[in-house]
Design a protein around this motif. Structure first.
Motif, PDB file in Angstrom:
ATOM      1  N   VAL A 138      50.351   8.921  42.172  1.00 19.32           N
ATOM      2  CA  VAL A 138      49.861   8.625  40.781  1.00 19.32           C
ATOM      3  C   VAL A 138      50.342   7.261  40.445  1.00 19.32           C
ATOM      4  CG1 VAL A 138      50.827   9.140  38.341  1.00 19.32           C
ATOM      5  CG2 VAL A 138      50.740  10.800  40.210  1.00 19.32           C
TER       6      VAL A 138
ATOM      7  N   GLU B  48      44.885   9.510  39.810  1.00 17.07           N
ATOM      8  CA  GLU B  48      45.678   9.740  38.537  1.00 17.07           C
ATOM      9  C   GLU B  48      46.463   8.627  37.876  1.00 17.07           C
ATOM     10  OE1 GLU B  48      49.168  12.800  36.560  1.00 17.07           O
ATOM     11  OE2 GLU B  48      48.358  13.194  38.598  1.00 17.07           O
TER      12      GLU B  48
ATOM     13  N   SER C  41      47.139   8.289  28.735  1.00 15.53           N
ATOM     14  CA  SER C  41      47.343   8.839  30.041  1.00 15.53           C
ATOM     15  C   SER C  41      46.628   9.961  30.400  1.00 15.53           C
ATOM     16  CB  SER C  41      48.888   8.980  30.231  1.00 15.53           C
ATOM     17  OG  SER C  41      49.392   9.966  29.392  1.00 15.53           O
ATOM     18  N   ASP C  42      46.448  10.364  31.526  1.00 18.95           N
ATOM     19  CA  ASP C  42      45.917  11.739  31.864  1.00 18.95           C
ATOM     20  C   ASP C  42      46.802  12.948  31.682  1.00 18.95           C
ATOM     21  OD1 ASP C  42      43.624  10.435  33.124  1.00 18.95           O
ATOM     22  OD2 ASP C  42      44.426  10.301  34.863  1.00 18.95           O
ATOM     23  N   SER C  43      48.089  12.622  31.621  1.00 12.82           N
ATOM     24  CA  SER C  43      48.832  13.675  31.145  1.00 12.82           C
ATOM     25  C   SER C  43      50.192  12.991  30.802  1.00 12.82           C
ATOM     26  CB  SER C  43      49.323  14.457  32.358  1.00 12.82           C
ATOM     27  OG  SER C  43      50.076  13.841  33.200  1.00 12.82           O
TER      28      SER C  43
ATOM     29  N   ARG D 106      41.395   2.541  36.266  1.00 10.82           N
ATOM     30  CA  ARG D 106      40.402   3.589  36.432  1.00 10.82           C
ATOM     31  C   ARG D 106      39.166   3.098  36.864  1.00 10.82           C
ATOM     32  NH1 ARG D 106      42.179   6.701  30.871  1.00 10.82           N
ATOM     33  NH2 ARG D 106      43.997   8.084  32.016  1.00 10.82           N
TER      34      ARG D 106
ATOM     35  N   PRO E 175      53.733  11.970  35.172  1.00 14.91           N
ATOM     36  CA  PRO E 175      53.072  11.966  36.250  1.00 14.91           C
ATOM     37  C   PRO E 175      53.423  13.622  37.132  1.00 14.91           C
ATOM     38  CG  PRO E 175      54.291  10.162  36.154  1.00 14.91           C
ATOM     39  CD  PRO E 175      54.726  10.856  35.007  1.00 14.91           C
ATOM     40  N   ASN E 176      52.265  13.720  37.740  1.00 13.28           N
ATOM     41  CA  ASN E 176      52.676  15.180  38.510  1.00 13.28           C
ATOM     42  C   ASN E 176      53.823  15.120  39.406  1.00 13.28           C
ATOM     43  OD1 ASN E 176      52.306  17.085  40.496  1.00 13.28           O
ATOM     44  ND2 ASN E 176      50.047  17.149  40.785  1.00 13.28           N
TER      45      ASN E 176
END
Length: 152
Positions: free
Chosen positions: A45, A88, A6-8, A81, A11-12
């Motif tokens: 996201v 994201e 994951s990007d982070s 992606r 999630p934001n």
């Protein structure tokens, strides 16, 4: 839950989430494509959830099972992606039962997106049991993508 590729880790929190369930089946991958586009359009996201076919404890005893589960999620993340590079994307693998893991993931989400049929069950049914349960019990609106409905 285990985030994978994951990007982070999470999630934001300031943005909405579009959650999509994937099992590697063609209908789930069509749902993924639809969800990725929707995440871009709604500036949300994209959270990809794959539920293990067997509980983690059992999958550790089956040679290659963990790698296969991770591979399904990783392919889904890569596809999202590639299709929508600006969004994201986060992913996670959950323990079964599938409907419960997706219903839990729907808490606080803008949308839950599913394919109409997964890998199991009776192919002649229009709607699989997981999609049916999620449509009835999810904590957010549910979109069910019928196989072939996203083709131009």
């Amino acid at each position: 839950m285990s985030p994978m590729n994951s990007d982070s880790d999470q999630p934001n929190p300031g943005r909405g989430r579009v959650v999509v369930g994937v099992d590697g089946s063609p209908p789930s991958m069509e749902a993924l494509n639809w969800a990725a586009t929707q995440a871009r359009l709604s500036d949300a996201v994209l959270e990809i959830v794959h539920t293990r076919f067997v509980r983690k404890v059992a999958s550790e005893l089956i040679h290659g099972a963990e790698e296969e589960e991770a591979s399904i999620l990783n392919r889904a993340i890569a596809q999202a992606r590639e299709m929508e590079p600006a969004i994201e994307v986060v992913g996670r693998i959950e323990d079964p039962p599938t409907a419960k893991s997706l219903i839990d993931a729907s808490r606080g989400a803008r949308l839950l997106v599913l394919g109409s049929r997964g890998l199991g069950g009776f192919k002649e049914l229009a709607l699989g049991s997981v999609s049916h349960q999620c449509a009835n019990y999810a904590h957010c609106p549910v979109v069910i993508i019928r196989s072939g409905s996203t083709e131009n």
